[in-house]
Scaffold this motif. Structure first.
Motif, PDB file in Angstrom:
ATOM      1  N   LEU A  63       6.867   9.931  -8.396  1.00 11.85           N
ATOM      2  CA  LEU A  63       6.211   8.891  -8.291  1.00 11.85           C
ATOM      3  C   LEU A  63       6.293   7.687  -8.230  1.00 11.85           C
ATOM      4  CD1 LEU A  63       2.929   8.243  -7.796  1.00 11.85           C
ATOM      5  CD2 LEU A  63       2.767   8.240 -10.263  1.00 11.85           C
ATOM      6  N   GLU A  64       6.936   7.252  -9.180  1.00 11.29           N
ATOM      7  CA  GLU A  64       8.048   6.105  -9.193  1.00 11.29           C
ATOM      8  C   GLU A  64       9.175   5.686  -8.387  1.00 11.29           C
ATOM      9  OE1 GLU A  64      10.343   2.536 -10.072  1.00 11.29           O
ATOM     10  OE2 GLU A  64      11.547   4.248  -9.402  1.00 11.29           O
ATOM     11  N   VAL A  65       9.856   7.175  -7.384  1.00  7.57           N
ATOM     12  CA  VAL A  65      10.542   6.259  -6.445  1.00  7.57           C
ATOM     13  C   VAL A  65      10.113   6.581  -5.215  1.00  7.57           C
ATOM     14  CG1 VAL A  65      11.259   8.695  -5.859  1.00  7.57           C
ATOM     15  CG2 VAL A  65      12.917   7.015  -6.086  1.00  7.57           C
ATOM     16  N   THR A  66       9.382   6.837  -5.188  1.00  7.22           N
ATOM     17  CA  THR A  66       8.380   6.965  -3.560  1.00  7.22           C
ATOM     18  C   THR A  66       7.525   6.049  -3.204  1.00  7.22           C
ATOM     19  OG1 THR A  66       7.931   9.772  -3.915  1.00  7.22           O
ATOM     20  CG2 THR A  66       7.175   8.850  -2.835  1.00  7.22           C
ATOM     21  N   CYS A  67       6.554   5.428  -5.127  1.00  2.00           N
ATOM     22  CA  CYS A  67       5.703   4.293  -4.433  1.00  2.00           C
ATOM     23  C   CYS A  67       6.289   2.921  -4.686  1.00  2.00           C
ATOM     24  CB  CYS A  67       4.599   4.567  -5.150  1.00  2.00           C
ATOM     25  SG  CYS A  67       3.378   5.282  -5.951  1.00  2.00           S
ATOM     26  N   ASN A  68       7.592   3.020  -4.284  1.00  2.00           N
ATOM     27  CA  ASN A  68       8.847   1.620  -4.831  1.00  2.00           C
ATOM     28  C   ASN A  68       9.438   1.400  -4.020  1.00  2.00           C
ATOM     29  OD1 ASN A  68       6.839   0.468  -6.496  1.00  2.00           O
ATOM     30  ND2 ASN A  68       7.731   1.281  -8.382  1.00  2.00           N
ATOM     31  N   ASP A  89       2.542  -6.769  -8.314  1.00  2.00           N
ATOM     32  CA  ASP A  89       3.114  -5.814  -8.974  1.00  2.00           C
ATOM     33  C   ASP A  89       1.685  -5.788  -9.860  1.00  2.00           C
ATOM     34  OD1 ASP A  89       5.836  -6.172  -8.105  1.00  2.00           O
ATOM     35  OD2 ASP A  89       6.051  -7.859  -9.464  1.00  2.00           O
ATOM     36  N   ASN A  90       1.303  -6.273 -10.343  1.00  2.00           N
ATOM     37  CA  ASN A  90      -0.221  -5.924 -10.971  1.00  2.00           C
ATOM     38  C   ASN A  90      -0.679  -4.591  -9.778  1.00  2.00           C
ATOM     39  OD1 ASN A  90       0.452  -7.431 -12.789  1.00  2.00           O
ATOM     40  ND2 ASN A  90      -1.198  -8.750 -12.553  1.00  2.00           N
ATOM     41  N   ALA A  91      -1.161  -4.639  -9.017  1.00  2.00           N
ATOM     42  CA  ALA A  91      -2.138  -3.397  -8.389  1.00  2.00           C
ATOM     43  C   ALA A  91      -1.307  -2.187  -8.103  1.00  2.00           C
ATOM     44  CB  ALA A  91      -1.957  -4.128  -6.760  1.00  2.00           C
ATOM     45  N   ARG A  92       0.448  -2.739  -7.881  1.00  2.00           N
ATOM     46  CA  ARG A  92       1.451  -1.562  -7.873  1.00  2.00           C
ATOM     47  C   ARG A  92       0.945  -0.324  -8.953  1.00  2.00           C
ATOM     48  NH1 ARG A  92       5.296  -3.659  -5.719  1.00  2.00           N
ATOM     49  NH2 ARG A  92       6.635  -4.261  -7.573  1.00  2.00           N
ATOM     50  N   LEU A 108       1.272   6.090  -0.461  1.00  2.00           N
ATOM     51  CA  LEU A 108       0.465   5.976   0.521  1.00  2.00           C
ATOM     52  C   LEU A 108       0.007   4.623   0.748  1.00  2.00           C
ATOM     53  CD1 LEU A 108      -1.030   8.824   3.262  1.00  2.00           C
ATOM     54  CD2 LEU A 108       0.925   7.186   3.881  1.00  2.00           C
ATOM     55  N   GLY A 109      -0.866   4.609  -0.666  1.00  2.00           N
ATOM     56  CA  GLY A 109      -1.384   3.610  -1.497  1.00  2.00           C
ATOM     57  C   GLY A 109      -1.009   2.319  -1.610  1.00  2.00           C
ATOM     58  N   SER A 110       0.092   2.543  -2.517  1.00  2.00           N
ATOM     59  CA  SER A 110       1.232   1.875  -3.225  1.00  2.00           C
ATOM     60  C   SER A 110       0.926   0.460  -1.938  1.00  2.00           C
ATOM     61  CB  SER A 110       1.954   2.535  -4.273  1.00  2.00           C
ATOM     62  OG  SER A 110       3.008   1.291  -4.135  1.00  2.00           O
ATOM     63  N   GLY A 111       2.474   1.279  -0.615  1.00  2.00           N
ATOM     64  CA  GLY A 111       2.391   0.836   0.432  1.00  2.00           C
ATOM     65  C   GLY A 111       1.123  -0.709   1.324  1.00  2.00           C
ATOM     66  N   ALA A 112       0.076   0.002   1.363  1.00  2.00           N
ATOM     67  CA  ALA A 112      -0.959  -0.234   2.117  1.00  2.00           C
ATOM     68  C   ALA A 112      -1.541  -1.418   0.863  1.00  2.00           C
ATOM     69  CB  ALA A 112      -2.301   0.832   2.037  1.00  2.00           C
ATOM     70  N   LEU A 113      -1.041  -1.447  -0.764  1.00  2.00           N
ATOM     71  CA  LEU A 113      -1.369  -2.904  -1.270  1.00  2.00           C
ATOM     72  C   LEU A 113       0.044  -3.767  -1.191  1.00  2.00           C
ATOM     73  CD1 LEU A 113      -2.457  -1.198  -5.083  1.00  2.00           C
ATOM     74  CD2 LEU A 113      -3.977  -2.277  -2.667  1.00  2.00           C
ATOM     75  N   HIS A 114       0.679  -3.555  -0.791  1.00  2.00           N
ATOM     76  CA  HIS A 114       2.328  -4.422  -0.558  1.00  2.00           C
ATOM     77  C   HIS A 114       2.006  -4.511   0.897  1.00  2.00           C
ATOM     78  CE1 HIS A 114       6.431  -5.625   1.190  1.00  2.00           C
ATOM     79  NE2 HIS A 114       6.457  -5.956  -0.164  1.00  2.00           N
ATOM     80  N   GLY A 115       1.579  -4.333   1.642  1.00  2.00           N
ATOM     81  CA  GLY A 115       0.981  -4.891   2.994  1.00  2.00           C
ATOM     82  C   GLY A 115      -0.136  -5.630   2.989  1.00  2.00           C
ATOM     83  N   LEU A 116      -1.115  -5.636   2.306  1.00  2.00           N
ATOM     84  CA  LEU A 116      -2.802  -6.661   2.331  1.00  2.00           C
ATOM     85  C   LEU A 116      -1.521  -7.175   1.254  1.00  2.00           C
ATOM     86  CD1 LEU A 116      -5.044  -3.815   1.204  1.00  2.00           C
ATOM     87  CD2 LEU A 116      -5.124  -5.807   3.268  1.00  2.00           C
TER      88      LEU A 116
END
Length: 336
Positions: free
Chosen positions: A247-252, A210-213, A198-206
């Motif tokens: 974690l990797e597959v779900t966050c990316n 790659d650094n943040a992810r 959820l957090g990884s997606g939110a960072l992308h949406g903002l």
């Protein structure tokens, strides 16, 4: 050896796993409580709401009769949402007349009790209606399994022979299963990675890159390990398939409902609208609440989980929560 398998839950993951079992020449029946979905599977051989481009084999059948589905089953695979697990397990125990191996492939923590799914299953299914409970988990998108992309996951059970049984049920040329005896670690990794996604997606949406992810995934894994070890998990599990792999597959990936939900939240959409339009359960939302409460009870520091909880349940702005998290007290990376 051909086995009779009942798959309870005809969503994307339940259907994909049923396809693997069918590929392996087992006798597979899907259970669903949606009559229209059952009719579509049996007559059209599709499940378009969940796997839109997949044609199902004609010998893969579905039913809404739970007793009929589980009759004489060698194994019963639960793939229902976490919030429905206790109810479905209780109903199963009422109609079951033999003693199958119980497998579950769901990922979450029960609300209020904060219990892992295997514990819920053991509480609701009487001992005379179950052998061991085996957890099936790891880095896997249903959409990719359904088209036979190479996938590796874990079958976890304290009884190694039961884990091996599940390994043999599912393994084939494109779907490889490893065994593990750390049930706690596998279940905790499976549940908690959805929060980080959820957090990884939110960072992308903002608009972050790659650094943040990388930051949220790495520090998120530290949080998952911290709470998991406190619950009794082996820390090595979290560098395996059901830890860093999942974690990797779900966050990316856009295949991840949790990532997509976070991405839309980051773009400014409100949670209720996102969940309504998603059309499928987003386990990470409820798991965030359960994990936040569990961490509070056990005095475990989980700043990313806390931040996501504040966004989801307190209505705080994502950008301000990120800034506050970044400006927390400085510490060593090795602090656990």
């Amino acid at each position: 050896m051909k086995q009779k398998i009942a798959v309870l839950g005809a969503g994307s993951w339940g259907t994909a796993l049923a396809l693997v079992l069918n590929e392996n020449k087992h006798d597979v029946t899907l259970w669903s409580h949606h009559p229209a979905q059952i009719k579509e599977i049996n007559e059209e051989h599709t499940n378009t709401h969940y796997l839109s481009d997949i044609k199902l084999p004609e010998n893969l059948k579905a039913t809404e009769n739970l007793k009929e589905c589980v009759a004489d089953a060698d194994a019963v695979l639960f793939v229902v949402p976490t919030k429905a697990m206790r109810e479905v397990a209780h109903k199963f125990s009422e109609v079951c007349e033999n003693k199958p191996v119980i497998i579950h492939a769901s990922k979450g923590l029960e609300q209020v009790s904060h219990k892992r799914i295997s514990d819920v299953l053991k509480e609701e299914i009487t001992p005379e209606h179950r052998q061991d409970v085996v957890v099936l988990s790891g880095p896997s998108h249903a959409e990719e399994v359904a088209v036979k992309d190479v996938t590796t996951i874990t079958a976890a059970c304290e009884n190694h022979s039961s884990a091996q049984y599940v390994q043999e049920l599912f393994s084939n040329r494109y779907f490889r299963v490893y065994t593990n005896q750390d049930v706690i670690g596998v279940e905790m990794g499976a549940a908690l990675k959805n929060i980080i996604a959820l957090g990884s997606g939110a960072l992308h949406g903002l608009g972050y890159g790659d650094n943040a992810r990388a930051a949220i995934m790495t520090r998120g894994l530290a949080e998952i390990s911290r709470l998991g070890v406190a619950m009794g998990a082996d820390p090595l599990t979290f560098i395996g398939l059901s830890g860093v792999g999942d974690l990797e597959v779900t966050c990316n990936s856009v295949h991840s409902r949790n990532w997509r939900t976070g991405n839309l939240l980051g773009q400014g959409q409100d949670l209720d609208t996102v969940l309504e339009n998603m059309g499928m359960i987003v386990e990470g939302v409820a798991t965030t609440k359960a994990a936040y409460e569990l961490a509070e009870e056990r005095k475990i520091e989980m700043p990313i989980t806390e931040a996501i909880y504040r966004v989801l349940y307190n209505g705080e702005k994502i950008a301000s929560v990120i800034e506050e998290t970044m400006l927390r007290d400085y510490k060593s990376e090795q602090e656990f």
